[in-house]
Design a protein around this motif. Sequence first.
Motif, mmCIF file in Angstrom:
data_model
loop_
_atom_site.group_PDB
_atom_site.id
_atom_site.type_symbol
_atom_site.label_atom_id
_atom_site.label_comp_id
_atom_site.label_asym_id
_atom_site.label_seq_id
_atom_site.Cartn_x
_atom_site.Cartn_y
_atom_site.Cartn_z
ATOM 1 N N ASN A 214 -3.931 -65.724 6.767
ATOM 2 C CA ASN A 214 -2.744 -65.208 6.073
ATOM 3 C C ASN A 214 -1.802 -64.483 7.028
ATOM 4 O OD1 ASN A 214 -3.513 -66.202 3.585
ATOM 5 N ND2 ASN A 214 -4.606 -64.330 2.992
ATOM 6 N N ILE A 215 -2.399 -63.680 7.934
ATOM 7 C CA ILE A 215 -1.574 -62.949 8.906
ATOM 8 C C ILE A 215 -0.870 -63.929 9.837
ATOM 9 C CG2 ILE A 215 -1.631 -61.333 10.859
ATOM 10 C CD1 ILE A 215 -2.003 -59.996 8.132
ATOM 11 N N TYR A 216 -1.610 -64.969 10.250
ATOM 12 C CA TYR A 216 -1.008 -65.979 11.114
ATOM 13 C C TYR A 216 0.169 -66.654 10.405
ATOM 14 C CZ TYR A 216 -0.283 -70.499 13.323
ATOM 15 O OH TYR A 216 0.299 -71.594 13.900
ATOM 16 N N GLU A 217 -0.013 -66.974 9.114
ATOM 17 C CA GLU A 217 1.062 -67.636 8.361
ATOM 18 C C GLU A 217 2.269 -66.716 8.209
ATOM 19 O OE1 GLU A 217 -0.828 -68.836 4.759
ATOM 20 O OE2 GLU A 217 -1.793 -70.608 5.670
ATOM 21 N N LYS A 218 2.013 -65.413 7.998
ATOM 22 C CA LYS A 218 3.125 -64.453 7.915
ATOM 23 C C LYS A 218 3.854 -64.371 9.250
ATOM 24 C CE LYS A 218 1.301 -61.440 4.280
ATOM 25 N NZ LYS A 218 0.792 -60.100 3.945
ATOM 26 N N TYR A 219 3.057 -64.357 10.334
ATOM 27 C CA TYR A 219 3.668 -64.294 11.660
ATOM 28 C C TYR A 219 4.507 -65.544 11.923
ATOM 29 C CZ TYR A 219 4.152 -63.920 16.716
ATOM 30 O OH TYR A 219 4.665 -63.858 17.985
ATOM 31 N N PHE A 220 3.960 -66.690 11.524
ATOM 32 C CA PHE A 220 4.697 -67.944 11.682
ATOM 33 C C PHE A 220 6.011 -67.884 10.892
ATOM 34 C CE2 PHE A 220 5.542 -72.415 10.429
ATOM 35 C CZ PHE A 220 5.724 -72.941 11.705
ATOM 36 N N GLY A 221 5.970 -67.266 9.699
ATOM 37 C CA GLY A 221 7.180 -67.095 8.900
ATOM 38 C C GLY A 221 8.209 -66.232 9.608
ATOM 39 N N TYR A 222 7.718 -65.157 10.249
ATOM 40 C CA TYR A 222 8.628 -64.290 11.023
ATOM 41 C C TYR A 222 9.273 -65.068 12.175
ATOM 42 C CZ TYR A 222 7.645 -59.733 8.900
ATOM 43 O OH TYR A 222 7.578 -58.668 8.046
ATOM 44 N N LEU A 223 8.461 -65.887 12.839
ATOM 45 C CA LEU A 223 8.993 -66.672 13.961
ATOM 46 C C LEU A 223 10.067 -67.650 13.496
ATOM 47 C CD1 LEU A 223 5.814 -67.489 16.116
ATOM 48 C CD2 LEU A 223 7.512 -65.699 16.464
ATOM 49 N N LYS A 224 9.860 -68.243 12.305
ATOM 50 C CA LYS A 224 10.861 -69.166 11.763
ATOM 51 C C LYS A 224 12.171 -68.437 11.469
ATOM 52 C CE LYS A 224 9.871 -72.279 8.683
ATOM 53 N NZ LYS A 224 9.321 -72.910 7.448
ATOM 54 N N LYS A 225 12.050 -67.239 10.879
ATOM 55 C CA LYS A 225 13.256 -66.448 10.592
ATOM 56 C C LYS A 225 13.961 -66.051 11.888
ATOM 57 C CE LYS A 225 11.591 -64.485 6.235
ATOM 58 N NZ LYS A 225 11.135 -63.259 5.531
ATOM 59 N N ARG A 226 13.155 -65.659 12.881
ATOM 60 C CA ARG A 226 13.758 -65.270 14.167
ATOM 61 C C ARG A 226 14.468 -66.453 14.806
ATOM 62 N NH1 ARG A 226 10.204 -62.904 19.104
ATOM 63 N NH2 ARG A 226 9.536 -65.082 19.188
ATOM 64 N N LEU A 227 13.819 -67.636 14.724
ATOM 65 C CA LEU A 227 14.428 -68.834 15.294
ATOM 66 C C LEU A 227 15.747 -69.161 14.596
ATOM 67 C CD1 LEU A 227 14.207 -71.232 17.242
ATOM 68 C CD2 LEU A 227 12.936 -72.465 15.457
ATOM 69 N N ASN A 228 15.778 -69.023 13.264
ATOM 70 C CA ASN A 228 17.013 -69.287 12.524
ATOM 71 C C ASN A 228 18.138 -68.360 12.965
ATOM 72 O OD1 ASN A 228 15.939 -71.350 10.981
ATOM 73 N ND2 ASN A 228 15.243 -69.984 9.349
ATOM 74 N N LEU A 229 17.797 -67.075 13.129
ATOM 75 C CA LEU A 229 18.813 -66.117 13.581
ATOM 76 C C LEU A 229 19.270 -66.438 15.006
ATOM 77 C CD1 LEU A 229 17.307 -62.815 12.146
ATOM 78 C CD2 LEU A 229 19.491 -63.822 11.508
ATOM 79 N N GLN A 230 18.304 -66.792 15.858
ATOM 80 C CA GLN A 230 18.658 -67.133 17.240
ATOM 81 C C GLN A 230 19.558 -68.361 17.295
ATOM 82 O OE1 GLN A 230 14.664 -67.481 18.766
ATOM 83 N NE2 GLN A 230 14.671 -65.422 19.670
ATOM 84 N N ILE A 231 19.262 -69.355 16.421
ATOM 85 C CA ILE A 231 20.078 -70.573 16.385
ATOM 86 C C ILE A 231 21.492 -70.252 15.916
ATOM 87 C CG2 ILE A 231 20.391 -72.771 15.175
ATOM 88 C CD1 ILE A 231 17.332 -73.085 15.263
ATOM 89 N N LYS A 232 21.591 -69.407 14.877
ATOM 90 C CA LYS A 232 22.916 -69.013 14.380
ATOM 91 C C LYS A 232 23.716 -68.315 15.469
ATOM 92 C CE LYS A 232 21.815 -68.586 9.470
ATOM 93 N NZ LYS A 232 21.655 -67.671 8.315
ATOM 94 N N ASN A 233 23.061 -67.399 16.163
ATOM 95 C CA ASN A 233 23.737 -66.669 17.237
ATOM 96 C C ASN A 233 24.140 -67.613 18.370
ATOM 97 O OD1 ASN A 233 24.579 -64.073 18.356
ATOM 98 N ND2 ASN A 233 22.966 -64.389 19.860
ATOM 99 N N THR A 234 23.213 -68.513 18.735
ATOM 100 C CA THR A 234 23.487 -69.488 19.799
ATOM 101 C C THR A 234 24.624 -70.423 19.409
ATOM 102 O OG1 THR A 234 21.168 -69.408 20.489
ATOM 103 C CG2 THR A 234 22.465 -71.269 21.274
#
Length: 563
Positions: A214-234
């Motif tokens: 569950n923690i891994y899946e939550k972390y993976f979710g955080y990484l997806k959100k971070r990637l989305n923000l990074q893509i928007k900024n990029t």
Amino acid sequence: MGKDIFCRYLKNEKRYIILLICIIGMGVGINGINPYIYGNIIDSITEIQRKEFEKWVIVFLVVLLLVQILEAVESIIGNFLVNHIENKMQESLMKKILFLKCEEVDKYTEGKLLNRLEFDAEKIVGYYSDLLTSILMVALNLSISLFFILHISQKLSTIALAVIPLLYFINLVFREKIRKVSERTKRFEDKYFGFISDVFFNLKSIKIFREEKNIYEKYFGYLKKRLNLQIKNTCLINIIGMLRGMLGNVINIVILLIAGVAIISGQMTIGNMVAFNTYLGSFFESIFKVMELNLDRQSVLISYKRMLELENQEEEDYNAGIELGFIENIICKNLNFGYEQEMILKELNITISGNGLYSIVGNNGCGKTTFLKLLERFYDKVSGEIFINNIEIEKYALSSLRKSIFYMAKEPFFMQDTILNNLRMGKDTVLKQEIIELCQKVGIHDEIMYLPEGYETVMEKGGENFSSGQKQKLGFVRVLLSQASLILLDEVTSDMDGIAEKKMCDLVEEMSQYSIVINVSHKPESLKRSKKIFLIENGKIVGSGLHCEMLRGYEQYRKMFGV
């Protein structure tokens, strides 16, 4: 924002800033004549002028060497200045965090505090150091470039300058979008760093509850959100860069066509065209830098706003008030306190007079620990009165109050440091031999000496490399070292076996002969030794007396012991 930052962090570094600006000025000035020299080299080649060619090559070599030296010096001084100012800012923020009132600290997660301390401070300092060093560089580059492009061709210069309003318009359109993405990124980072901190601190507990997946899946979710923000900024940055590039390409084609016609007709040399293009590149590079700083300012404003929000929170005033001597009595009248909208203590009345062991019992959440925290003034009451030695608690200086009171939580606090330094906390001058004697008294000395490094063994965060019972024993050593006249114990023998608990209770009973000891506990061993027991129910004292009296008079008390 700029003036405030300058006055607080940059003003005292003026000599380094001036030195850096001078070096930058020299470097830009010398580097600025490179295209002119290079153009003359090309013309001397095309016109087959050997002596002119040799002269300009030597000049070009000297200029390149000077530029390299100045760039190295600029980098060393610039890095020192940035790191020095960043350290000062972080020092100021850390001091603020350490002295915040507890109710203000509760507003922030670990992630929020870490983000402000490390990344917001770094972003602000990075921006202003870049701004300071860029101002002169941009001004000189613009001046030198503008002088030479106008000198070489006013017609081509007019075409190039016409594009500046369009570049500014692009900046204006995207500025608000950059600010919004920065705000979302900062809010995300607060949660992300808080999550990471929780995971690392509770790895063993995660395993106990088999929550790895569950923690891994939550972390993976955080990484997806971070990637989305990074893509928007990029995407934003690249769209801005693409539009600038397209305008630049159009201008370059137009200039190339006009310059080509001029060269063919003999109105311009090839060297002049090369020099013009180089100066034009430098000119637009400076314009882009100004616009980049303007866009960066949007995200820096977010970091600065967050930093100010933290700095404007109320601090504890440690030294304001009277000195507290030996504590002889505690009286609470109609005491009320709650967190947010929920009241925990309701019209609580309690009187404790004279040395001895006093115990507080009650169901979980009834306000036992909250009461202890109010005595330490971690929080201020909502209403009612707390008197110590018949004087309102608020009139005492916090430094004096907390020196006279020692609070030991169920889970003692330990830093990542040696056992010796952890036990010396708050008692820097205490001798090692005295600590050893107290460890022997508590019964932890042999266990410490069994460790390879003995008292120099480093405790992990939260004392993770020690058992709960060992940590509670070390906590008792701190209690004995404190020599406080009021000792607050919160379930401090909960993780000890029968023999260890009896030994600790003997110690507590011994301490109660020269101090007031308030003990939160449900274990009969300590309750039987209590001078008085207070029963809390729904935030109120509903009964008091000796252990035998409480068993006879209060059904709730009897239920706690299965009687």
